[in-house]
Design a protein around this motif. Sequence first.
Motif, short mmCIF file in Angstrom:
data_model
loop_
_atom_site.label_atom_id
_atom_site.label_comp_id
_atom_site.label_asym_id
_atom_site.label_seq_id
_atom_site.Cartn_x
_atom_site.Cartn_y
_atom_site.Cartn_z
N PHE A 238 -15.92 -2.54 -3.58
CA PHE A 238 -15.50 -3.48 -4.80
C PHE A 238 -15.48 -4.96 -4.18
O PHE A 238 -14.94 -5.20 -3.08
N THR A 239 -15.91 -5.82 -5.12
CA THR A 239 -15.62 -7.18 -4.91
C THR A 239 -15.02 -7.75 -6.12
O THR A 239 -15.38 -8.02 -7.36
N LEU A 240 -13.37 -7.91 -5.86
CA LEU A 240 -12.64 -8.47 -6.89
C LEU A 240 -12.37 -9.77 -6.97
O LEU A 240 -11.69 -10.45 -5.93
N TYR A 241 -12.83 -10.69 -7.95
CA TYR A 241 -12.63 -12.05 -8.07
C TYR A 241 -11.24 -12.48 -8.50
O TYR A 241 -10.65 -12.05 -9.44
N LYS A 242 -10.30 -13.16 -7.90
CA LYS A 242 -8.89 -13.56 -7.98
C LYS A 242 -8.93 -14.64 -9.37
O LYS A 242 -9.97 -15.52 -9.30
N LYS A 243 -7.98 -14.39 -10.39
CA LYS A 243 -7.83 -15.54 -11.26
C LYS A 243 -7.23 -16.74 -10.75
O LYS A 243 -7.57 -17.77 -11.24
N GLU A 244 -6.35 -16.72 -9.80
CA GLU A 244 -5.72 -17.65 -9.31
C GLU A 244 -6.07 -17.75 -7.60
O GLU A 244 -5.88 -16.67 -6.85
N VAL A 245 -6.30 -18.77 -7.02
CA VAL A 245 -6.58 -18.87 -5.62
C VAL A 245 -5.41 -18.61 -4.83
O VAL A 245 -4.42 -19.54 -5.05
N ALA A 246 -5.21 -17.57 -4.23
CA ALA A 246 -3.89 -17.37 -3.43
C ALA A 246 -4.07 -16.07 -2.60
O ALA A 246 -5.04 -15.34 -2.64
N MET A 247 -3.28 -16.16 -1.48
CA MET A 247 -3.13 -14.94 -0.72
C MET A 247 -2.41 -13.76 -1.17
O MET A 247 -1.18 -13.92 -1.41
N TRP A 248 -2.77 -12.57 -1.06
CA TRP A 248 -1.71 -11.59 -1.60
C TRP A 248 -1.33 -10.97 -0.35
O TRP A 248 -1.74 -11.04 0.90
N ASP A 249 0.37 -10.39 -0.46
CA ASP A 249 1.02 -9.98 0.37
C ASP A 249 0.33 -8.40 0.63
O ASP A 249 0.47 -7.90 1.78
N SER A 250 0.06 -7.73 -0.24
CA SER A 250 -0.63 -6.41 -0.21
C SER A 250 -1.50 -6.37 -1.46
O SER A 250 -1.65 -6.94 -2.51
N LEU A 251 -2.40 -5.09 -1.39
CA LEU A 251 -3.40 -4.90 -2.41
C LEU A 251 -2.79 -4.32 -3.72
O LEU A 251 -3.20 -4.75 -4.64
N THR A 252 -1.57 -3.38 -3.64
CA THR A 252 -0.99 -3.04 -4.76
C THR A 252 0.42 -3.60 -4.94
O THR A 252 0.83 -4.22 -4.15
N LEU A 253 0.92 -3.65 -6.22
CA LEU A 253 2.35 -3.92 -6.46
C LEU A 253 3.14 -3.01 -6.09
O LEU A 253 3.49 -1.99 -6.85
N ALA A 254 4.00 -3.08 -5.07
CA ALA A 254 4.79 -1.92 -4.56
C ALA A 254 6.04 -1.89 -5.26
O ALA A 254 6.90 -1.18 -5.14
N THR A 255 6.60 -3.00 -5.54
CA THR A 255 8.03 -3.18 -5.89
C THR A 255 8.30 -2.74 -7.29
O THR A 255 9.21 -2.58 -7.89
N ALA A 256 6.91 -2.30 -8.14
CA ALA A 256 7.49 -2.00 -9.43
C ALA A 256 7.87 -0.55 -9.55
O ALA A 256 7.41 0.44 -8.87
N ASN A 257 8.58 -0.27 -10.55
CA ASN A 257 9.21 0.85 -10.86
C ASN A 257 8.39 2.00 -11.69
O ASN A 257 7.12 1.39 -12.14
N LYS A 258 8.50 3.09 -11.99
CA LYS A 258 7.79 4.18 -12.63
C LYS A 258 7.64 3.46 -13.99
O LYS A 258 6.24 3.60 -14.45
N GLU A 259 8.54 3.13 -14.90
CA GLU A 259 8.34 2.53 -16.20
C GLU A 259 7.44 1.47 -16.24
O GLU A 259 6.46 1.04 -17.00
N LYS A 260 7.46 0.34 -15.21
CA LYS A 260 6.64 -0.73 -15.20
C LYS A 260 5.16 -0.25 -14.98
O LYS A 260 4.33 -0.66 -15.68
N LEU A 261 4.98 0.48 -13.95
CA LEU A 261 3.63 1.06 -13.70
C LEU A 261 3.08 1.85 -14.89
O LEU A 261 1.64 1.45 -15.26
N GLN A 262 3.84 2.57 -15.60
CA GLN A 262 3.32 3.13 -16.82
C GLN A 262 3.03 2.17 -17.99
O GLN A 262 1.74 2.23 -18.57
N TYR A 263 3.82 1.09 -18.04
CA TYR A 263 3.32 -0.07 -19.09
C TYR A 263 2.21 -0.78 -18.51
O TYR A 263 1.47 -0.97 -19.45
N LEU A 264 2.15 -0.85 -17.28
CA LEU A 264 0.82 -1.73 -16.84
C LEU A 264 -0.59 -0.89 -17.05
O LEU A 264 -1.51 -1.37 -17.34
N ARG A 265 -0.27 0.36 -16.99
CA ARG A 265 -1.31 1.41 -16.92
C ARG A 265 -1.75 1.33 -18.44
O ARG A 265 -3.05 1.19 -18.89
#
Length: 424
Positions: free
Chosen positions: A73-100
């Motif tokens: 995969f080649t994923l282009y960022k909307k904003e130029v910045a460095m990520w701390d990780s690939l995925t959002l690890a701090t989100a809870n189960k409800e937030k993950l369901q909402y984002l999905r």
Amino acid sequence: MPVWLREYSWRQTGSAVYLSLPLRGVRVTPANIFCADQYLKVSIPPFLFEAILYAPIDDTNSTAKIGNGIIFFTLYKKEVAMWDSLTLATANKEKLQYLRENAVLKAHEKAKEETKAKKVTKQEHKKYALEATMKLEEAERKRIEDLKEKERQKVTKELALWKKQQKDAEKQKRVQKEGELHQEVEQLKEEKKEKMNKTRIPNEGTSKTRLKPTKGCHGSCSMFSENLKEEQLPAPRSPATIKINFTSRVFPTALRESRIAEEEEWLRKQAEARRTVSADLSEVEDLKEEEKNPDWLKDKGNKMFATGNYLAAVNAYNLAVRLNNKLPLLYLNRAACHLKLRNLHKAIEDSSKALELLTPPVPHNEHARVKAYVRRGTAFCQLELYTEGLQDYEAALKIDPKNKTIENDAEKIRHLIQGTMQDS
């Protein structure tokens, strides 16, 4: 239960993220990949990979390459910045369901917008094509009207010139007749003068001199009678009759080389075709007498074809066929027009009809049969039916084996067939 894929590697730059997901032993297609602005999913039963991305990406320009058991995969960022990780690890189960769910909803809305945009674009293209077609038809109609007007002016000039020539010829005849009459009057005057001069001369000596008859001859004898001899004329020839035997032939071939039955049948069919005229057509009632003649319409169509006005030529041949559908040259010439107009199926139909009417095969219709086979073969080749086209060209070569043009075209078709077979 799905088997979650946990083994992957990724790296990033300020503007893009590069993700490598190994998938060995399974077949991957683009339909197995779903990507939204912050959601990435790869579903290949029983394997499943899902990632809620650290930050939004440009899912329109991002790409995925499939090959060698890896999805890159080649994923282009909307904003130029460095990520701390690939995925959002701090989100809870409800937030993950909402984002999905939000990612799926956005994908559906985007698909609807694309479908609507395609529909609008299709309607615009259709409208543009219709307007272009109307413009072309209007231009063609105007061109036909201009040709008709030029033809009318030409005929008017020719008629005026013919009337002038007729008037000049009548004037010349009248002047010549008056001159001859004047000469006759002068001649009569001269004869009258001569008679009047003869009557004025005195008839002197006619009463004094008389011819004396010769001795031994009465008044009925002439003084030249003793020199006359009876001519001995030859007897008339006896009457006789000379018988001449010859072979009545219409075709130029020798009798021993010809097929009399087929040639007589061909002549009979042509005579019947000339007599067959459909006079019950309502649309020909307003036409002139010469315009009801299929031969006149055929000549008119030939002139239109020579000027490049193929639609007008087709109309002329159509009316001629409706008046007489037994003349093969009408179908043969109309097939040539359909070839020029790219009406290939109609060209094949007219060529086949011409070949059907050009029977039996005799020397008188050889040239027409060659044209029919070549035109049908050309239409087949333009439809990429090279085998059928080659058969017609070979049939034409059997009739005219010395025609180099047909022979060269047949050889080109053979090369095309061989090349198509090699490619397949």
